[in-house]
Design a protein around this motif. Structure first.
Motif, PDB file in Angstrom:
ATOM      1  N   VAL A 157      -4.722   5.684   4.327  1.00 28.58           N
ATOM      2  CA  VAL A 157      -4.480   4.269   4.579  1.00 28.58           C
ATOM      3  C   VAL A 157      -5.267   3.872   5.818  1.00 28.58           C
ATOM      4  CG1 VAL A 157      -2.765   2.477   5.051  1.00 28.58           C
ATOM      5  CG2 VAL A 157      -2.167   4.410   3.573  1.00 28.58           C
ATOM      6  N   THR A 188       0.854  -1.189   0.000  1.00 29.89           N
ATOM      7  CA  THR A 188       0.000   0.000   0.000  1.00 29.89           C
ATOM      8  C   THR A 188       0.890   1.238   0.000  1.00 29.89           C
ATOM      9  OG1 THR A 188      -1.784  -1.117   1.205  1.00 29.89           O
ATOM     10  CG2 THR A 188      -1.774   1.281   1.238  1.00 29.89           C
ATOM     11  N   LYS A 207       0.983   5.514  -0.363  1.00 27.11           N
ATOM     12  CA  LYS A 207       0.187   6.737  -0.303  1.00 27.11           C
ATOM     13  C   LYS A 207       1.044   7.958  -0.573  1.00 27.11           C
ATOM     14  CE  LYS A 207      -1.154   8.895   3.422  1.00 27.11           C
ATOM     15  NZ  LYS A 207      -0.294  10.093   3.600  1.00 27.11           N
ATOM     16  N   THR A 215      -5.420  -1.901   7.444  1.00 28.29           N
ATOM     17  CA  THR A 215      -4.327  -2.213   6.516  1.00 28.29           C
ATOM     18  C   THR A 215      -2.994  -2.152   7.233  1.00 28.29           C
ATOM     19  OG1 THR A 215      -5.575  -1.325   4.635  1.00 28.29           O
ATOM     20  CG2 THR A 215      -3.186  -1.480   4.381  1.00 28.29           C
ATOM     21  N   LYS A 216      -2.827  -1.165   8.101  1.00 26.16           N
ATOM     22  CA  LYS A 216      -1.576  -1.048   8.855  1.00 26.16           C
ATOM     23  C   LYS A 216      -1.404  -2.219   9.821  1.00 26.16           C
ATOM     24  CE  LYS A 216      -1.547   4.011   8.557  1.00 26.16           C
ATOM     25  NZ  LYS A 216      -1.479   5.291   9.288  1.00 26.16           N
TER      26      LYS A 216
END
Length: 247
Positions: free
Chosen positions: A149, A99, A101, A153-154
């Protein structure tokens, strides 16, 4: 005593007791033993006082939920007078496994901001004269990259690494000024259980995520999910989730 905020840059939970601000430093090795009670609006916290609010909205009620206006900026200032006149950095941040950003921050806060977000890797793309220009460039890049995000997801990436091929391919398209790699020292053998709890030994933190060890289990807590809770000293009496690997 109520949890009324958190500071990801310093790893600190902000508390209030009878209008007086207090804090808990979430440094590795710290033993925490608090039970969560009712949750309601965290009110208003200043450097030397706290104004409580009993409304049920949490972490903040509609009256006290103040979204930072600059977060909505895409290059046209939303304030009465523009005040972001210092140099700003445009950056890319990578979150394991894949991911990526785009974001902006004041140039002198770049490394701090990346760590506040819990980025695994990052790239400084450019420095521009002010926040307005930075937001314009961010908006352009956000047509192909995300500028948000999710915390899930983290959490999912805590035991994983950034895909080096995907990251390298992205950097090849942007020619960064400098790159960063961050190590938060968590060294997790298996994914921690996502819980809302403030009891256990602090193993470490990554952005606003705190990893706690309790008995044979490891938990990850989103500090924002704690804001608004009344707390008392002592371990919670409710059963917590367990991972399959703990049995």
């Amino acid at each position: 005593m109520q949890i009324v905020g958190y500071r990801a840059s310093s790893g600190t939970l902000m508390l209030a007791c009878d209008g007086e601000p207090q804090s808990i430093a979430l440094t590795p090795g710290t033993e925490l033993s608090y039970a969560l009670g009712e949750r309601h609006c965290a009110g208003v916290l200043t450097a030397d006082s706290h104004q409580s609010c009993e409304k049920t909205g949490a972490p903040y009620c509609q009256l006290h939920d103040q979204t930072w206006i600059c977060a909505r900026c895409i290059g046209t200032c939303l304030k009465d007078e523009m005040d972001c006149t210092v140099p700003h950095a445009v950056y890319l941040a990578a979150f394991a496994p894949n991911t990526f950003k785009v974001g902006v921050t004041k140039r002198d806060r770049l490394t701090t901001r990346l760590k506040e977000q819990g980025a695994d890797r990052a790239a400084h793309l450019e420095t521009v004269a002010d926040g307005r220009i930075a937001r314009q460039h961010e908006a352009d890049l956000a047509t192909k990259l995300t500028d948000r995000v999710r915390i899930d997801t983290k959490i999912a990436g805590l035991t994983r690494s950034v895909d080096p091929v995907a990251w390298s391919s992205l950097l090849d398209r942007h020619s960064p000024v400098e790159t960063f790699t961050f190590d938060y020292g968590l060294d997790l053998e298996r994914p921690p259980v996502h819980e809302t709890v403030l009891s256990g030994t602090v193993r470490g933190r990554k952005g606003r995520l705190v990893v706690l060890e309790r008995e044979t289990e490891t938990y990850v807590v989103d500090c924002r999910s704690l804001v608004g809770y009344e707390i008392t000293r002592g371990r919670p009496d409710r059963p917590l989730q367990r991972s399959i690997g703990s049995f």
